[in-house]
Scaffold this motif. Structure first.
Motif, short mmCIF file in Angstrom:
data_model
loop_
_atom_site.label_atom_id
_atom_site.label_comp_id
_atom_site.label_asym_id
_atom_site.label_seq_id
_atom_site.Cartn_x
_atom_site.Cartn_y
_atom_site.Cartn_z
N MET A 377 0.85 -1.20 0.00
CA MET A 377 0.00 0.00 0.00
C MET A 377 0.89 1.25 0.00
O MET A 377 1.89 1.31 0.69
CB MET A 377 -0.91 0.02 1.22
N ASP A 378 0.52 2.21 -0.82
CA ASP A 378 1.19 3.51 -0.80
C ASP A 378 0.12 4.55 -0.48
O ASP A 378 -0.96 4.51 -1.08
CB ASP A 378 1.80 3.85 -2.16
N VAL A 379 0.40 5.45 0.44
CA VAL A 379 -0.53 6.54 0.69
C VAL A 379 -0.06 7.75 -0.11
O VAL A 379 1.09 8.20 0.04
CB VAL A 379 -0.62 6.91 2.19
N GLY A 385 2.55 13.61 -3.41
CA GLY A 385 2.60 12.25 -3.95
C GLY A 385 2.75 11.26 -2.81
O GLY A 385 2.10 11.40 -1.77
N GLU A 386 3.66 10.29 -2.98
CA GLU A 386 3.80 9.23 -1.96
C GLU A 386 4.34 9.78 -0.65
O GLU A 386 5.39 10.41 -0.60
CB GLU A 386 4.74 8.14 -2.47
N ILE A 387 3.61 9.52 0.41
CA ILE A 387 4.06 9.97 1.73
C ILE A 387 4.32 8.76 2.63
O ILE A 387 5.14 8.81 3.55
CB ILE A 387 3.00 10.94 2.32
N ILE A 388 3.61 7.65 2.35
CA ILE A 388 3.77 6.40 3.11
C ILE A 388 3.91 5.26 2.13
O ILE A 388 3.21 5.21 1.11
CB ILE A 388 2.54 6.15 4.02
N GLY A 389 4.81 4.33 2.45
CA GLY A 389 4.88 3.06 1.74
C GLY A 389 4.81 1.95 2.78
O GLY A 389 5.46 2.05 3.82
N GLY A 390 4.02 0.92 2.52
CA GLY A 390 3.94 -0.15 3.51
C GLY A 390 3.36 -1.40 2.89
O GLY A 390 3.11 -1.46 1.68
MG MG Z 1 7.83 3.54 -1.56
#
Ligand code: MG
Ligand code: 4AD
Length: 463
Positions: A377-379, A385-390
């Motif tokens: 999941m990417d927030v 743009g992308e602030i979280i990757g998990g």
């Molecule tokens: Mg990432």
């Protein structure tokens, strides 16, 4: 008397109080009637305190010479109601002591507006400006809010190592750590013998504390890391740093939807708290940096995030009729133009994309049954743009081993990580939030180099 901070004075002190304040001169105005106004700032809040100095103050003439912009002083006096516009109270000084002068000809922070590029060159002084003082306070407030968020939910604060011998993201962006003599090695014709190095093998600065966090989460429960992270990405963008701060929560017995729920409530809560704790700084950003920032942030706080599988996002992007520099097809890594289209134009709010093609993502993400995607999941948020990757993590030993083989990783080097799947494996999940990306969102600043005190980027490690 004890030193009082200007923030506390403006908030709590009654007219008539005796005060002892210290700070730096922002500006000084001398009136023809023989007194002067000094705007004194100590960084404790956005506002400065107006200090009125008249001829009854000892050494008045000398003070007028010494008190130029940037000089530091201590003023003792009485707080009075201010008759003029711009402030409700002012300090009438009885005595003023100068700690240090600042040569008016040489002081780099003149009254005029300086460009952010210029201020980066004097990063040791830039926090004395309105903008960078506000950023420092918001950075502090959001850090405190991050700890509160997790502490209030019973998460354990974990100190993951900075030096590591495993590459979590497998992207080959690690800075090496060595005590070998590089100058000597450059002339040697033989291969480098890492057994002679400090750690006896190749070591690096960490790109993520996740792998260690997983082991702790699977022993003592919910935990989070919050610390510096290093990536030798040679990308000179306004959203990448070589040294940045990352928050990485890791939760046993979480599946992807639990992870999304936590990430969303994490972002909304920290933003709400910063809006509450830093109203003056935030009003300044809204006025001077980006006039849409408060509206954007309130919108984020008040509305649920969109959740969308990667495959559907690709569909939207392909059908939207927008011309992109990078054409969209299933399997591509979404570029910031695509992420921004989704958050700024299509949905006009944050979007959590999930179930990405597995070829795009690291080995540890849980494989879906379709054989093509993983539980990533990417927030994505507007402007950044992308602030979280998990992701949810792969907890099945056989699947993990085959994914490692696919990613050309040697399971023996990750034996301790693989062990977690051998002994009492559980479903678990986590994510990483880039603190500076969150600060870009909060402040409206355009360049990530301006939301960390001393940025490290390709060819830049001054101060
Ligand atoms: Mg990432
Ligand atoms: O998406 P990333 O690479 O994910 C991880 O590192 C996982 N191990 C996290 C986890 O699941 N525990 O990075 C996470 C976030 C990104 O979304 C971005 O906000 C930030 O870290 N980030 C950077 N920020 C500034 N400069 C860089 N070079 C960054 N690289 C990643």
């Amino acid at each position: 008397m004890q030193r009082q901070k200007i923030a506390a004075v403006l908030k709590n002190s009654a007219v008539g109080s005796e005060l002892d304040v210290r700070g730096w001169v922002r500006t000084k105005r001398e009136s023809k009637q023989g007194f002067a106004f000094v705007e004194l700032n100590d960084g404790s809040c956005f506002a400065s305190l107006q200090v009125v100095i008249d001829q009854s103050v000892p050494n008045y003439a000398e003070l007028m010479q010494q008190l130029t912009t940037g000089a530091s002083l201590r003023a003792i006096g009485e707080l009075k109601a201010s008759p003029a516009k711009g402030q409700t109270v002012e300090l009438h000084a009885k005595s003023v002591q100068v700690y240090g002068t600042a040569d008016a000809e040489k002081y780099p922070l003149q009254k005029k507006q300086h460009s952010f590029e210029f201020l980066r060159e004097i990063a040791h002084l830039r926090s004395r400006t309105n903008t960078f003082g506000a950023i420092a306070r918001v950075r502090n407030a959001v850090s405190s809010s991050i700890h509160n968020f997790f502490q209030s939910r019973g998460f354990l604060y974990l100190h993951a190592p900075i030096i590591t011998t495993s590459d979590c993201e497998g992207a080959g962006q690690m800075f090496q750590v060595t005590t070998l003599d590089l100058a000597k090695l450059a002339h040697s014709k033989t291969d480098v013998d890492f057994t002679q190095d400090f750690f006896g093998k190749r070591a690096s600065l960490t790109v993520s504390g996740q792998l260690e966090a997983e082991t702790v989460a699977c022993s003592v429960g919910d935990c989070y890391t919050f610390g510096p992270t290093f990536r030798a990405e040679n990308s000179n963008t306004a959203r990448h740093l070589a040294e940045f701060w990352m928050v990485e929560p890791e939760m046993p017995f979480y599946e992807l939807t639990d992870n999304m729920q936590l990430a969303e409530s994490f972002i909304r809560t920290t933003i709400r708290e910063v809006l509450e704790h830093c109203p003056e700084d935030m009003a300044f950003f809204n006025q001077r940096i980006d006039t849409t920032i408060l509206e954007t942030l309130r919108n984020i706080v008040e509305h649920d995030f969109i959740r969308l599988p990667y495959t559907e996002a690709v569909d939207i992007l392909q059908k939207c009729g927008q011309k992109f520099d990078y054409p969209v097809s299933w399997g591509i890594d979404l570029q910031s133009e695509h992420e921004r289209y989704l958050t700024e134009q299509h949905f006009k709010q944050p979007v959590i994309l999930f179930d990405y093609p597995r070829t795009l993502k690291p080995f540890y993400m849980r494989c879906n049954d379709d054989g093509k995607t993983v539980r990533a999941m990417d927030v994505l948020v507007p402007r950044v743009g992308e602030i979280i990757g998990g992701s949810q993590r792969e907890e099945r030993l056989d699947v993990l081993l085959s994914r490692m083989a696919e990613c050309h990783l040697n399971p023996e080097e990750y034996w301790w990580y693989v062990d977690l799947r051998r002994y009492g494996t559980v479903p678990h999940a986590g994510f990483g939030l880039g603190l500076e990306r969150l600060l870009l969102l909060l402040t409206g600043m355009a360049n990530i180099r301006d939301v960390i005190p001393f940025p490290r980027t390709p060819k830049h490690a001054e101060f």
